[in-house]
Design an enzyme around this catalytic site. Structure first.
Site, PDB file in Angstrom:
ATOM      1  CD  GLU A  37      -2.804  -1.499   2.297  1.00 19.81           C
ATOM      2  OE1 GLU A  37      -2.825  -0.655   3.201  1.00 19.81           O
ATOM      3  OE2 GLU A  37      -3.511  -2.524   2.305  1.00 19.81           O
ATOM      4  CG  ASN A  45      -0.485  -6.960  -1.809  1.00 19.13           C
ATOM      5  OD1 ASN A  45      -1.039  -7.514  -2.756  1.00 19.13           O
ATOM      6  ND2 ASN A  45      -0.986  -6.996  -0.571  1.00 19.13           N
ATOM      7  CG  HIS A  81      -9.688  -5.866   0.244  1.00 19.51           C
ATOM      8  ND1 HIS A  81     -10.022  -7.017   0.937  1.00 19.51           N
ATOM      9  CD2 HIS A  81      -8.370  -5.649   0.472  1.00 19.51           C
ATOM     10  CE1 HIS A  81      -8.929  -7.466   1.567  1.00 19.51           C
ATOM     11  NE2 HIS A  81      -7.926  -6.665   1.289  1.00 19.51           N
ATOM     12  CD  GLU A  84      -4.508  -8.032   1.235  1.00 18.18           C
ATOM     13  OE1 GLU A  84      -5.405  -7.344   1.763  1.00 18.18           O
ATOM     14  OE2 GLU A  84      -3.299  -7.797   1.390  1.00 18.18           O
ATOM     15  CG  ASP A 103     -12.640  -9.037   1.111  1.00 18.49           C
ATOM     16  OD1 ASP A 103     -12.537  -8.021   0.411  1.00 18.49           O
ATOM     17  OD2 ASP A 103     -12.160  -9.128   2.261  1.00 18.49           O
TER      18      ASP A 103
HETATM   19  O1  9MR Z   1      -7.036  -9.126   7.906  1.00 21.84           O
HETATM   20  C1  9MR Z   1      -6.327  -8.175   8.633  1.00 21.84           C
HETATM   21  C2  9MR Z   1      -7.099  -7.821   9.884  1.00 21.84           C
HETATM   22  O2  9MR Z   1      -7.224  -8.921  10.741  1.00 21.84           O
HETATM   23  C3  9MR Z   1      -6.421  -6.672  10.580  1.00 21.84           C
HETATM   24  O3  9MR Z   1      -7.187  -6.262  11.696  1.00 21.84           O
HETATM   25  C4  9MR Z   1      -6.230  -5.536   9.605  1.00 21.84           C
HETATM   26  C5  9MR Z   1      -5.562  -4.345  10.228  1.00 21.84           C
HETATM   27  O4  9MR Z   1      -5.402  -3.324   9.295  1.00 21.84           O
HETATM   28  O5  9MR Z   1      -5.460  -5.986   8.512  1.00 21.84           O
HETATM   29  C6  9MR Z   1      -6.121  -6.936   7.793  1.00 21.84           C
HETATM   30  O6  9MR Z   1      -5.434  -7.257   6.616  1.00 21.84           O
HETATM   31  C7  9MR Z   1      -5.157  -6.166   5.715  1.00 21.84           C
HETATM   32  C8  9MR Z   1      -3.936  -6.549   4.929  1.00 21.84           C
HETATM   33  O7  9MR Z   1      -2.883  -6.818   5.812  1.00 21.84           O
HETATM   34  C9  9MR Z   1      -3.539  -5.491   3.948  1.00 21.84           C
HETATM   35  N1  9MR Z   1      -4.631  -5.122   3.075  1.00 21.84           N
HETATM   36  C10 9MR Z   1      -5.879  -4.796   3.749  1.00 21.84           C
HETATM   37  C11 9MR Z   1      -6.278  -5.933   4.697  1.00 21.84           C
HETATM   38  C12 9MR Z   1      -7.610  -5.610   5.352  1.00 21.84           C
HETATM   39  O8  9MR Z   1      -7.485  -4.507   6.201  1.00 21.84           O
END
Ligand code: 9MR
Length: 355
Positions: free
Chosen positions: A169, A210, A246, A275, A277
């Protein structure tokens, strides 16, 4: 003179043909289902492998005590991503003190299940430890800290992971650099440095950048395209671009996804949907679940259409453990299995696309 085969031969021939067509994935529907009932139904991983792709899921340590959950996780997928366990706050909770127990638990489980691991993530502005965020840094101070973090973690997992999300990011929506502590302190060169350091520590791991909202062609994915082109031209070890995907029904489908994947392939880069969804405003209706299924189908097909799109990972597979409801109030139902671990229309749509 008999011009047609006796009834019994015809039946046998029809049966044999059906078997061949089912095996080739040409036939779906009742005949294929009947065929699959004799053996075991193919898993998403097996279906993906027939295209030279993987089908993965994220998971997280607290969920691993849920046996019905881990059963499906072990059966259906061939790539695993730790949702949190390899992030900086988890792996270097105090400066210079490393803890790989969470990531190790997931790598061990994946090995037991003969699954590969997409490792996530080394450099990200979020989920950083307090010791890093609670003070200011000069470039001369931060550079060795970043290098040590990357190299210690990558060395620890050397030979055990397929790929790393090295930088996560890095860009804003408009394609400008995100003003993270790394960017502000070290300048944009931190990305090339991070890739070089990771490559030194594990020369066989595929190294990715990513991000989310880069599925469609637009300012943010253009920024990645430009950066990737520049890094490749400079010989920086970059191997792939991860499109998080997402998605949200209320914001529309990224119709230029396939074109976007293709332009990265032309730079000789792999891509992956990392990732996935597809969230919706709750309650989930039959209509929304059908639309969600279409999106999962279309995303899968887009990846299959581009040779260098190497695989798809859902951001956990069940609504039971989705991050969405905690982050977007009133939204959810984003994954292919529901909260009771029952497959949703999206699951069948993915199978259809892979079939
Ligand atoms: O799935 C992850 C969640 O459990 C955490 O609370 C969250 C914190 O920001 O991060 C989530 O995973 C993220 C990923 O590492 C990067 N892209 C966005 C994902 C969703 O927030």
């Amino acid at each position: 003179m008999r011009t047609t085969a006796p009834a019994r031969t015809r039946l046998r021939l029809a049966g044999a043909l059906a078997t061949v067509l089912v095996a080739a994935g040409v036939v779906t529907g009742p005949a294929a289902q009947a065929g699959e009932q004799h053996g075991k139904q193919r898993t998403l991983a097996e279906l993906a492998q027939r295209h030279g792709r993987y089908f993965g899921s994220a998971t997280d340590n607290p969920e691993l005590t849920d046996t019905p959950y881990t059963k499906i996780l072990g059966d259906e997928f061939d790539m695993i991503t730790p949702g949190n366990g390899m992030k900086w706050y988890a792996t270097e909770p105090q400066q210079g003190v490393f803890d790989f127990s969470k990531g190790d638990e997931i790598v061990k489980l994946a090995r037991k299940n003969h699954q590969r691991v997409r490792a996530h993530t080394l450099v990200w502005h979020s989920q950083l430890p307090d010791w890093l965020t609670s003070r200011t840094w000069t470039a001369d101070e931060l550079r060795p800290v970043l290098k040590k973090h990357i190299q210690t973690e990558v060395r620890h997992y050397r030979g055990k992971v397929y790929a790393w999300d090295v930088v996560n990011e890095a860009f804003n929506e408009d394609g400008t650099y995100r003003e993270t502590v790394f960017y502000k302190t070290l300048g944009p060169g931190y990305i090339a440095d991070a890739l070089r350091w990771a490559h030194q520590a594990d020369p066989h791991a595929k190294l990715y950048l990513n991000d989310y909202n880069i599925e469609a062609v637009g300012p943010k994915s253009d920024a990645y395209y430009a950066l990737a082109k520049e890094l490749k031209a400079q010989g920086v070890p970059l191997h792939g671009i991860g499109l998080q995907a997402h998605l949200a029904l209320q914001y529309g489908y990224p119709t230029t996804l396939e074109d976007n994947l293709r332009r990265f392939a032309r730079l000789r880069l792999d891509t992956a949907l990392t990732e996935v969804d597809v969230r919706m405003l709750l309650p989930a209706t039959e209509e929304k679940l059908a639309q969600q299924a279409d999106w999962y189908r279309d995303m899968t097909k887009a990846c299959l259409a581009v040779r260098r799109c190497v695989g798809i990972t859902v951001w956990d597979y069940t609504d039971k453990y989705s991050w969405i409801p905690d982050f977007f109030e009133g939204q959810g139902a984003a994954l292919p299995w529901d909260e009771q671990l029952r497959p949703k229309p999206a699951y069948h749509a993915i199978r259809e696309a892979l079939g």
